[in-house]
Scaffold this motif. Structure first.
Motif, PDB file in Angstrom:
ATOM      1  N   ILE A  78      -0.370  -8.541  -1.496  1.00 33.43           N
ATOM      2  CA  ILE A  78      -1.037  -7.263  -1.716  1.00 33.43           C
ATOM      3  C   ILE A  78      -0.371  -6.531  -2.870  1.00 33.43           C
ATOM      4  CG2 ILE A  78      -1.532  -5.007  -0.685  1.00 33.43           C
ATOM      5  CD1 ILE A  78      -1.614  -6.410   2.030  1.00 33.43           C
ATOM      6  N   ASN A  79      -1.177  -6.002  -3.755  1.00 32.68           N
ATOM      7  CA  ASN A  79      -0.673  -5.293  -4.931  1.00 32.68           C
ATOM      8  C   ASN A  79       0.220  -4.133  -4.516  1.00 32.68           C
ATOM      9  OD1 ASN A  79      -0.421  -4.551  -7.663  1.00 32.68           O
ATOM     10  ND2 ASN A  79      -2.108  -3.105  -7.485  1.00 32.68           N
ATOM     11  N   GLY A  80       1.434  -4.113  -5.058  1.00 30.43           N
ATOM     12  CA  GLY A  80       2.366  -3.041  -4.766  1.00 30.43           C
ATOM     13  C   GLY A  80       3.295  -3.321  -3.595  1.00 30.43           C
ATOM     14  N   GLY A  82       6.112  -5.871  -2.464  1.00 32.76           N
ATOM     15  CA  GLY A  82       7.007  -6.981  -2.753  1.00 32.76           C
ATOM     16  C   GLY A  82       7.723  -7.429  -1.496  1.00 32.76           C
ATOM     17  N   PRO A  83       8.583  -8.427  -1.616  1.00 35.12           N
ATOM     18  CA  PRO A  83       9.312  -8.943  -0.445  1.00 35.12           C
ATOM     19  C   PRO A  83      10.125  -7.876   0.286  1.00 35.12           C
ATOM     20  CG  PRO A  83       9.494 -10.491  -2.259  1.00 35.12           C
ATOM     21  CD  PRO A  83       8.844  -9.252  -2.819  1.00 35.12           C
ATOM     22  N   LYS A  84      10.803  -6.985  -0.455  1.00 34.58           N
ATOM     23  CA  LYS A  84      11.625  -5.961   0.191  1.00 34.58           C
ATOM     24  C   LYS A  84      10.784  -5.023   1.039  1.00 34.58           C
ATOM     25  CE  LYS A  84      15.091  -2.379  -0.696  1.00 34.58           C
ATOM     26  NZ  LYS A  84      15.905  -1.681  -1.734  1.00 34.58           N
ATOM     27  N   LEU A  85       9.658  -4.573   0.503  1.00 34.83           N
ATOM     28  CA  LEU A  85       8.795  -3.674   1.257  1.00 34.83           C
ATOM     29  C   LEU A  85       8.144  -4.404   2.427  1.00 34.83           C
ATOM     30  CD1 LEU A  85       7.528  -0.952   1.677  1.00 34.83           C
ATOM     31  CD2 LEU A  85       5.775  -1.527  -0.019  1.00 34.83           C
ATOM     32  N   ALA A  86       7.811  -5.670   2.226  1.00 35.47           N
ATOM     33  CA  ALA A  86       7.235  -6.454   3.323  1.00 35.47           C
ATOM     34  C   ALA A  86       8.213  -6.558   4.487  1.00 35.47           C
ATOM     35  CB  ALA A  86       6.845  -7.848   2.824  1.00 35.47           C
ATOM     36  N   LEU A  87       9.501  -6.778   4.191  1.00 34.31           N
ATOM     37  CA  LEU A  87      10.517  -6.818   5.259  1.00 34.31           C
ATOM     38  C   LEU A  87      10.641  -5.461   5.948  1.00 34.31           C
ATOM     39  CD1 LEU A  87      13.578  -8.950   4.074  1.00 34.31           C
ATOM     40  CD2 LEU A  87      11.696  -9.601   5.570  1.00 34.31           C
ATOM     41  N   THR A  88      10.561  -4.387   5.174  1.00 33.75           N
ATOM     42  CA  THR A  88      10.628  -3.050   5.748  1.00 33.75           C
ATOM     43  C   THR A  88       9.480  -2.826   6.727  1.00 33.75           C
ATOM     44  OG1 THR A  88      11.713  -2.113   3.790  1.00 33.75           O
ATOM     45  CG2 THR A  88      10.559  -0.576   5.228  1.00 33.75           C
ATOM     46  N   ILE A  89       8.285  -3.252   6.333  1.00 37.39           N
ATOM     47  CA  ILE A  89       7.113  -3.100   7.202  1.00 37.39           C
ATOM     48  C   ILE A  89       7.289  -3.901   8.482  1.00 37.39           C
ATOM     49  CG2 ILE A  89       4.637  -3.591   7.414  1.00 37.39           C
ATOM     50  CD1 ILE A  89       4.446  -3.047   4.371  1.00 37.39           C
ATOM     51  N   LEU A  90       7.762  -5.149   8.350  1.00 39.13           N
ATOM     52  CA  LEU A  90       7.947  -6.006   9.520  1.00 39.13           C
ATOM     53  C   LEU A  90       9.134  -5.569  10.370  1.00 39.13           C
ATOM     54  CD1 LEU A  90       7.209  -9.515   7.977  1.00 39.13           C
ATOM     55  CD2 LEU A  90       5.753  -8.148   9.464  1.00 39.13           C
ATOM     56  N   SER A  91      10.050  -4.799   9.801  1.00 35.65           N
ATOM     57  CA  SER A  91      11.162  -4.260  10.582  1.00 35.65           C
ATOM     58  C   SER A  91      10.709  -3.063  11.418  1.00 35.65           C
ATOM     59  CB  SER A  91      12.313  -3.839   9.659  1.00 35.65           C
ATOM     60  OG  SER A  91      12.932  -4.969   9.080  1.00 35.65           O
ATOM     61  N   GLY A 117       3.527   4.642   0.781  1.00 36.86           N
ATOM     62  CA  GLY A 117       2.808   5.882   0.508  1.00 36.86           C
ATOM     63  C   GLY A 117       1.377   5.802   1.008  1.00 36.86           C
ATOM     64  N   LYS A 118       0.641   6.870   0.790  1.00 30.87           N
ATOM     65  CA  LYS A 118      -0.737   6.937   1.284  1.00 30.87           C
ATOM     66  C   LYS A 118      -1.614   5.851   0.672  1.00 30.87           C
ATOM     67  CE  LYS A 118      -4.667  10.071   1.798  1.00 30.87           C
ATOM     68  NZ  LYS A 118      -5.199  11.449   1.531  1.00 30.87           N
ATOM     69  N   LYS A 119      -1.487   5.654  -0.639  1.00 29.57           N
ATOM     70  CA  LYS A 119      -2.318   4.643  -1.291  1.00 29.57           C
ATOM     71  C   LYS A 119      -1.971   3.234  -0.820  1.00 29.57           C
ATOM     72  CE  LYS A 119      -3.379   7.223  -5.527  1.00 29.57           C
ATOM     73  NZ  LYS A 119      -3.277   7.237  -7.022  1.00 29.57           N
ATOM     74  N   THR A 120      -0.676   2.978  -0.659  1.00 31.48           N
ATOM     75  CA  THR A 120      -0.261   1.658  -0.177  1.00 31.48           C
ATOM     76  C   THR A 120      -0.763   1.427   1.239  1.00 31.48           C
ATOM     77  OG1 THR A 120       1.726   1.693  -1.560  1.00 31.48           O
ATOM     78  CG2 THR A 120       1.706   0.149   0.283  1.00 31.48           C
ATOM     79  N   ALA A 121      -0.674   2.449   2.077  1.00 32.03           N
ATOM     80  CA  ALA A 121      -1.154   2.332   3.459  1.00 32.03           C
ATOM     81  C   ALA A 121      -2.647   2.019   3.485  1.00 32.03           C
ATOM     82  CB  ALA A 121      -0.862   3.616   4.223  1.00 32.03           C
ATOM     83  N   GLU A 122      -3.419   2.722   2.657  1.00 28.93           N
ATOM     84  CA  GLU A 122      -4.860   2.482   2.609  1.00 28.93           C
ATOM     85  C   GLU A 122      -5.167   1.073   2.101  1.00 28.93           C
ATOM     86  OE1 GLU A 122      -6.147   5.669   0.149  1.00 28.93           O
ATOM     87  OE2 GLU A 122      -6.175   7.153   1.788  1.00 28.93           O
ATOM     88  N   ARG A 123      -4.370   0.618   1.133  1.00 30.02           N
ATOM     89  CA  ARG A 123      -4.560  -0.732   0.592  1.00 30.02           C
ATOM     90  C   ARG A 123      -4.246  -1.791   1.651  1.00 30.02           C
ATOM     91  NH1 ARG A 123      -1.028  -0.571  -3.380  1.00 30.02           N
ATOM     92  NH2 ARG A 123      -2.423   0.678  -4.663  1.00 30.02           N
ATOM     93  N   LEU A 124      -3.189  -1.552   2.412  1.00 26.68           N
ATOM     94  CA  LEU A 124      -2.828  -2.474   3.488  1.00 26.68           C
ATOM     95  C   LEU A 124      -3.967  -2.610   4.494  1.00 26.68           C
ATOM     96  CD1 LEU A 124       0.851  -1.360   4.187  1.00 26.68           C
ATOM     97  CD2 LEU A 124       0.163  -3.609   3.385  1.00 26.68           C
ATOM     98  N   ILE A 125      -4.537  -1.487   4.881  1.00 27.52           N
ATOM     99  CA  ILE A 125      -5.617  -1.498   5.865  1.00 27.52           C
ATOM    100  C   ILE A 125      -6.830  -2.246   5.339  1.00 27.52           C
ATOM    101  CG2 ILE A 125      -7.291  -0.016   7.042  1.00 27.52           C
ATOM    102  CD1 ILE A 125      -5.029   2.054   7.344  1.00 27.52           C
ATOM    103  N   ILE A 126      -7.200  -1.981   4.100  1.00 25.72           N
ATOM    104  CA  ILE A 126      -8.384  -2.620   3.521  1.00 25.72           C
ATOM    105  C   ILE A 126      -8.195  -4.119   3.366  1.00 25.72           C
ATOM    106  CG2 ILE A 126      -9.781  -2.789   1.421  1.00 25.72           C
ATOM    107  CD1 ILE A 126      -9.338   0.242   1.051  1.00 25.72           C
ATOM    108  N   GLU A 127      -7.045  -4.528   2.830  1.00 21.16           N
ATOM    109  CA  GLU A 127      -6.849  -5.941   2.514  1.00 21.16           C
ATOM    110  C   GLU A 127      -6.468  -6.794   3.720  1.00 21.16           C
ATOM    111  OE1 GLU A 127      -4.908  -7.035  -1.029  1.00 21.16           O
ATOM    112  OE2 GLU A 127      -5.322  -5.155  -2.072  1.00 21.16           O
ATOM    113  N   LEU A 128      -5.942  -6.169   4.768  1.00 13.30           N
ATOM    114  CA  LEU A 128      -5.521  -6.942   5.938  1.00 13.30           C
ATOM    115  C   LEU A 128      -6.571  -6.978   7.044  1.00 13.30           C
ATOM    116  CD1 LEU A 128      -1.784  -5.853   6.349  1.00 13.30           C
ATOM    117  CD2 LEU A 128      -2.636  -8.022   5.442  1.00 13.30           C
ATOM    118  N   ARG A 129      -7.557  -6.111   6.980  1.00 13.92           N
ATOM    119  CA  ARG A 129      -8.502  -5.977   8.096  1.00 13.92           C
ATOM    120  C   ARG A 129      -9.156  -7.305   8.469  1.00 13.92           C
ATOM    121  NH1 ARG A 129     -11.323  -1.825   6.482  1.00 13.92           N
ATOM    122  NH2 ARG A 129     -10.249  -0.292   7.771  1.00 13.92           N
TER     123      ARG A 129
END
Length: 203
Positions: A78-80, A82-91, A117-129
């Protein structure tokens, strides 16, 4: 691609492991959930891994379940993210919790995670749904026995928990408030970290 590692757990921090594989030590970055699920030191473990090769480094990420590794791979596409943020989300959220956030359009819970952030959260929801079908139930395919250790002193538990949350990206004041709100006698630092993360995400 290194997709799996089996070896002896030599060192263990909330987000970093050192695994000895026939005399070669591998540093493996992991989400908190994987660290909590693993055995005590000097025990054999097996991790599902993902290798990221950069110009200046080769980074190995490890997960206790294939599902968590697959989710990590979805996140870093997903755009924006990276691996570090992905680990943060999974933590901060396990796969079932993240799936519920996506299907409930709960961007408010996602933005409570450091770096989201808000835009990243919205992007996560759209691309992962469309990619998280049947992920609502937590997986129990853990590849090591989880043994809860008793904290030696309450002060050390608080200090370690606060340090881990700060390393994850939370402000010191936020970390201290969350840790003090959930800390109780008999809890390990890992218990406190997990409860504090749940508290901050739920608000």
């Amino acid at each position: 691609m290194i997709s799996r590692i089996r070896g002896r757990l030599v060192e263990k921090q909330p987000s970093l492991l050192l695994v000895d594989v026939q005399g070669v030590g591998y540093e493996i970055e992991v989400p908190f959930s994987t660290s909590f699920a693993l055995s005590e030191l000097d025990q054999d473990i097996m991790l599902h891994t993902h290798l990221v090769v950069r110009e200046d480094a080769q980074l190995l990420y490890g997960f206790s379940t294939i599902k968590d590794r697959d989710l990590f791979r979805l996140l870093i596409k997903i755009n924006g993210v990276g691996p570090k943020l992905a680990l943060t989300i999974l933590s901060g959220l396990d796969s079932a919790q993240l799936a519920r956030c996506v299907y409930d359009d709960d961007s408010a819970a996602l933005v409570k995670l450091p770096g989201v952030g808000k835009k990243t959260a919205e992007r996560l929801i759209i691309e992962l749904r469309d990619k998280l079908k049947d992920w609502s139930a937590p997986e129990t395919d853990l590849l090591g026995d989880h043994q809860t250790a008793t904290a030696d002193r309450a002060a050390s538990v608080i200090e370690e928990a606060e340090s881990a949350l700060i390393a994850l990206g939370y402000k010191p004041q936020e970390a201290s408030k969350a840790v003090n709100a959930v800390n109780a006698e008999g809890l390990t630092s890992e218990d406190v970290i997990r409860l504090a993360l749940q508290r901050m995400v739920k608000g």
